[in-house]
Design a protein around this motif. Structure first.
Motif, PDB file in Angstrom:
ATOM      1  N   GLU A   1       0.521  -1.521  -0.291  1.00 52.27           N
ATOM      2  CA  GLU A   1       0.145   0.051  -0.309  1.00 52.27           C
ATOM      3  C   GLU A   1       1.120   1.129   0.038  1.00 52.27           C
ATOM      4  N   PHE A   2       0.355   2.479  -0.728  1.00 54.84           N
ATOM      5  CA  PHE A   2       0.801   3.674  -0.699  1.00 54.84           C
ATOM      6  C   PHE A   2       2.344   3.130  -1.652  1.00 54.84           C
ATOM      7  N   THR A   3       2.908   2.502  -2.635  1.00 53.89           N
ATOM      8  CA  THR A   3       3.514   2.371  -3.380  1.00 53.89           C
ATOM      9  C   THR A   3       3.211   1.567  -4.824  1.00 53.89           C
ATOM     10  N   SER A   4       4.083   1.742  -5.126  1.00 54.18           N
ATOM     11  CA  SER A   4       4.196   1.468  -6.792  1.00 54.18           C
ATOM     12  C   SER A   4       5.283  -0.221  -7.280  1.00 54.18           C
ATOM     13  N   THR A   5       5.569  -0.352  -5.920  1.00 53.93           N
ATOM     14  CA  THR A   5       6.771  -0.843  -6.413  1.00 53.93           C
ATOM     15  C   THR A   5       6.372  -2.563  -7.117  1.00 53.93           C
ATOM     16  N   PHE A   6       5.676  -3.059  -7.092  1.00 49.38           N
ATOM     17  CA  PHE A   6       5.200  -4.393  -6.672  1.00 49.38           C
ATOM     18  C   PHE A   6       3.837  -4.364  -7.800  1.00 49.38           C
ATOM     19  N   ARG A   7       3.024  -5.908  -7.217  1.00 49.43           N
ATOM     20  CA  ARG A   7       1.642  -5.523  -8.584  1.00 49.43           C
ATOM     21  C   ARG A   7       0.951  -6.798  -8.067  1.00 49.43           C
ATOM     22  N   MET A   8      -0.322  -6.896  -7.155  1.00 45.20           N
ATOM     23  CA  MET A   8      -1.073  -7.504  -6.687  1.00 45.20           C
ATOM     24  C   MET A   8      -1.738  -7.788  -7.468  1.00 45.20           C
ATOM     25  N   ILE A   9      -2.395  -9.446  -8.097  1.00 43.56           N
ATOM     26  CA  ILE A   9      -3.224 -10.458  -8.948  1.00 43.56           C
ATOM     27  C   ILE A   9      -4.384 -10.794  -8.196  1.00 43.56           C
ATOM     28  N   VAL A  10      -5.586 -10.560  -9.078  1.00 40.50           N
ATOM     29  CA  VAL A  10      -6.625 -11.840  -8.506  1.00 40.50           C
ATOM     30  C   VAL A  10      -7.220 -12.277  -9.828  1.00 40.50           C
ATOM     31  N   TRP A  11      -6.984 -13.805  -9.814  1.00 38.41           N
ATOM     32  CA  TRP A  11      -8.350 -14.183 -10.868  1.00 38.41           C
ATOM     33  C   TRP A  11      -9.818 -15.307  -9.993  1.00 38.41           C
ATOM     34  N   GLY A  12     -10.114 -14.899 -10.916  1.00 33.83           N
ATOM     35  CA  GLY A  12     -11.765 -15.029 -11.096  1.00 33.83           C
ATOM     36  C   GLY A  12     -12.153 -15.804 -12.614  1.00 33.83           C
ATOM     37  N   LYS A  13     -13.404 -16.203 -12.625  1.00 33.80           N
ATOM     38  CA  LYS A  13     -14.077 -17.367 -13.476  1.00 33.80           C
ATOM     39  C   LYS A  13     -15.506 -16.983 -13.318  1.00 33.80           C
ATOM     40  N   MET A  14     -16.010 -16.753 -14.796  1.00 38.07           N
ATOM     41  CA  MET A  14     -17.024 -16.625 -14.910  1.00 38.07           C
ATOM     42  C   MET A  14     -18.268 -17.914 -14.361  1.00 38.07           C
ATOM     43  N   VAL A  15     -19.179 -17.131 -13.282  1.00 34.40           N
ATOM     44  CA  VAL A  15     -19.940 -18.058 -13.657  1.00 34.40           C
ATOM     45  C   VAL A  15     -22.251 -18.392 -13.506  1.00 34.40           C
ATOM     46  N   ASP A  16     -21.899 -16.801 -14.508  1.00 36.20           N
ATOM     47  CA  ASP A  16     -22.979 -16.685 -14.910  1.00 36.20           C
ATOM     48  C   ASP A  16     -23.271 -15.647 -15.805  1.00 36.20           C
ATOM     49  N   GLU A  17     -23.939 -15.604 -16.652  1.00 37.98           N
ATOM     50  CA  GLU A  17     -24.174 -14.490 -17.657  1.00 37.98           C
ATOM     51  C   GLU A  17     -25.701 -14.586 -17.354  1.00 37.98           C
ATOM     52  N   ARG A  18     -26.202 -12.610 -17.573  1.00 33.10           N
ATOM     53  CA  ARG A  18     -27.478 -12.529 -17.493  1.00 33.10           C
ATOM     54  C   ARG A  18     -28.567 -11.267 -18.025  1.00 33.10           C
ATOM     55  N   PRO A  19     -29.455 -11.120 -18.913  1.00 34.72           N
ATOM     56  CA  PRO A  19     -29.046 -10.412 -19.228  1.00 34.72           C
ATOM     57  C   PRO A  19     -29.902  -8.886 -18.224  1.00 34.72           C
ATOM     58  N   ARG A  20     -30.202  -7.942 -18.667  1.00 37.03           N
ATOM     59  CA  ARG A  20     -30.431  -6.675 -17.574  1.00 37.03           C
ATOM     60  C   ARG A  20     -31.692  -6.606 -17.348  1.00 37.03           C
ATOM     61  N   SER A  21     -31.769  -7.486 -19.130  1.00 36.54           N
ATOM     62  CA  SER A  21     -33.570  -7.199 -18.641  1.00 36.54           C
ATOM     63  C   SER A  21     -34.106  -8.347 -17.916  1.00 36.54           C
ATOM     64  N   LYS A  22     -33.624  -9.383 -16.951  1.00 40.66           N
ATOM     65  CA  LYS A  22     -34.026 -10.131 -15.926  1.00 40.66           C
ATOM     66  C   LYS A  22     -33.624 -10.052 -14.789  1.00 40.66           C
ATOM     67  N   GLY A  23     -33.654  -8.708 -14.719  1.00 42.14           N
ATOM     68  CA  GLY A  23     -32.637  -8.401 -13.427  1.00 42.14           C
ATOM     69  C   GLY A  23     -32.041  -8.461 -12.569  1.00 42.14           C
ATOM     70  N   LYS A  24     -31.550  -8.472 -11.709  1.00 40.64           N
ATOM     71  CA  LYS A  24     -30.025  -8.267 -10.984  1.00 40.64           C
ATOM     72  C   LYS A  24     -30.003  -9.743 -10.627  1.00 40.64           C
ATOM     73  N   PRO A  25     -28.548 -10.527 -10.761  1.00 39.07           N
ATOM     74  CA  PRO A  25     -28.349 -11.663 -10.207  1.00 39.07           C
ATOM     75  C   PRO A  25     -28.504 -11.751  -8.500  1.00 39.07           C
ATOM     76  N   ASP A  26     -28.696 -12.897  -8.580  1.00 39.00           N
ATOM     77  CA  ASP A  26     -28.055 -13.162  -6.670  1.00 39.00           C
ATOM     78  C   ASP A  26     -27.611 -12.685  -5.659  1.00 39.00           C
ATOM     79  N   ALA A  27     -25.578 -12.439  -6.859  1.00 39.85           N
ATOM     80  CA  ALA A  27     -25.148 -12.025  -6.116  1.00 39.85           C
ATOM     81  C   ALA A  27     -25.227  -9.993  -5.390  1.00 39.85           C
ATOM     82  N   LEU A  28     -26.224  -9.605  -6.004  1.00 37.90           N
ATOM     83  CA  LEU A  28     -26.713  -8.443  -5.899  1.00 37.90           C
ATOM     84  C   LEU A  28     -27.810  -7.825  -5.440  1.00 37.90           C
ATOM     85  N   ALA A  29     -29.137  -9.351  -5.685  1.00 41.22           N
ATOM     86  CA  ALA A  29     -29.897  -9.144  -5.101  1.00 41.22           C
ATOM     87  C   ALA A  29     -30.199  -9.047  -3.749  1.00 41.22           C
ATOM     88  N   GLY A  30     -29.540  -9.103  -3.079  1.00 38.35           N
ATOM     89  CA  GLY A  30     -29.358  -8.834  -1.336  1.00 38.35           C
ATOM     90  C   GLY A  30     -29.099  -7.955  -1.503  1.00 38.35           C
TER      91      GLY A  30
END
Length: 316
Positions: free
Chosen positions: A287-316
């Motif tokens: 923190e407060f430096t730019s000496t190195f980089r931190m990396i976070v990886w993820g994979k897609m688990v759901d694709e949902r049209p906006r017309s069907k409303g928010k996904p469960d992760a945002l519904a709560g």
């Protein structure tokens, strides 16, 4: 006979007369006759007058003596010109004292300026960036509600999505490019495009790694706490047409800024073994430096049209 009648009829009157006579006698006693007749009294008066005169002469002589003693005290001798010059030089500040005062004022001024700069960097930039980013995200959603298709050809700095990290309470607009002044300093998440050196996939692409960057400190700091993400935590990307939900898979606490392989189609060390629909978050560390980089990886688990409303992760 009258005295006895007064005592019987009015004791108060008698007491007043008696008190008056007594007080007169007490306050001003009558002079006693000096023994020896008139000649003796005259002699006594003369002696008293002589004694009074001697007392007056003594007191007057004492006052005159005191005045003479005061007048006889020597006056302070005036200083010479040389002594006057020395006294004037001594009264002036020495050059070393003047220099030390000036140096102290310079240090105080520098300290105040540094304090103001730190306050600006750590607090005010966050205030401004959060306001701008919040307004940009709301504007995007209003535009999307008007309808239309997904915009594919994006200019540098153009906003096209919103990123949510529910666990960290993050909501930040996503813009094309990772330019510090045009994108990151405005509290936005930047997408690695062709002008970044490596063009990475978009969320709607069927395969590829959607790689983004954001500040960890100052200017809104949307990725401040991504080191707290654990496997399974949700990362949601909203675009004009869809919601894309990713699950956090792994983290690389520290790597070199020149290690661009971490945003490749199949990043080494991510745990992914083949092509897929991935997301990579990058930010500075420590923190407060730019000496190195931190990396976070993820994979897609759901694709949902906006017309069907928010996904469960945002519904709560």
């Amino acid at each position: 006979m009258a005295l006895r009648q007064a005592e019987k009829s009015g004791g108060d009157a008698v007491s007043r007369e008696t008190d008056t006579d007594v007080s007169r006698e007490t306050e001003t006693p009558a002079p006693t006759s000096a023994p020896g007749g008139r000649a003796a009294r005259r002699k006594a008066a003369q002696e008293a007058a002589k004694r009074g005169g001697r007392r007056g002469r003594h007191s007057g002589a004492a006052a005159a003596t005191a005045a003479a003693a005061t007048a006889s005290e020597p006056a302070t001798a005036p200083t010479s010109r040389l002594e006057a010059r020395r006294a004037a030089r001594a009264a002036k500040d020495s050059p070393s004292l003047i220099a030390s005062r000036a140096l102290g004022e310079v240090f105080i001024t520098l300290g105040v300026l540094m304090l103001l700069f730190v306050t600006y960097q750590l607090w005010w930039t966050n205030v401004m960036a959060e306001q701008e980013a919040g307004g940009a995200a709301n504007n995007l959603q209003h535009e999307w509600d008007k309808g239309g298709g997904e915009k594919k050809n994006l200019a540098d700095g153009e906003r096209f999505g919103i990123m949510y990290i529910p666990k960290l309470d993050v909501k930040a607009p996503i813009a094309e490019g990772i330019d510090k002044h045009d994108v990151l300093d405005h509290g936005m998440v930047g997408h690695y495009d062709k002008n970044s050196g490596i063009k990475t996939a978009m969320p709607w692409d069927k395969k590829g790694n959607f790689a983004v960057a954001a500040h960890r400190n100052t200017h809104g700091e949307p990725f401040r706490y991504i080191n707290k993400l654990t496997k399974g935590d949700k990362i949601v990307v909203e675009t004009q047409s869809s919601y894309y939900t990713y699950e956090m898979e792994s983290i690389l606490p520290q790597t070199s800024p020149s290690n661009t392989s971490v945003i490749g189609p199949v990043p080494p060390g991510s745990g992914f073994t083949g092509p897929g629909r991935y997301i990579t978050l990058t930010t500075c560390t420590p923190e407060f430096t730019s000496t190195f980089r931190m990396i976070v990886w993820g994979k897609m688990v759901d694709e949902r049209p906006r017309s069907k409303g928010k996904p469960d992760a945002l519904a709560g």
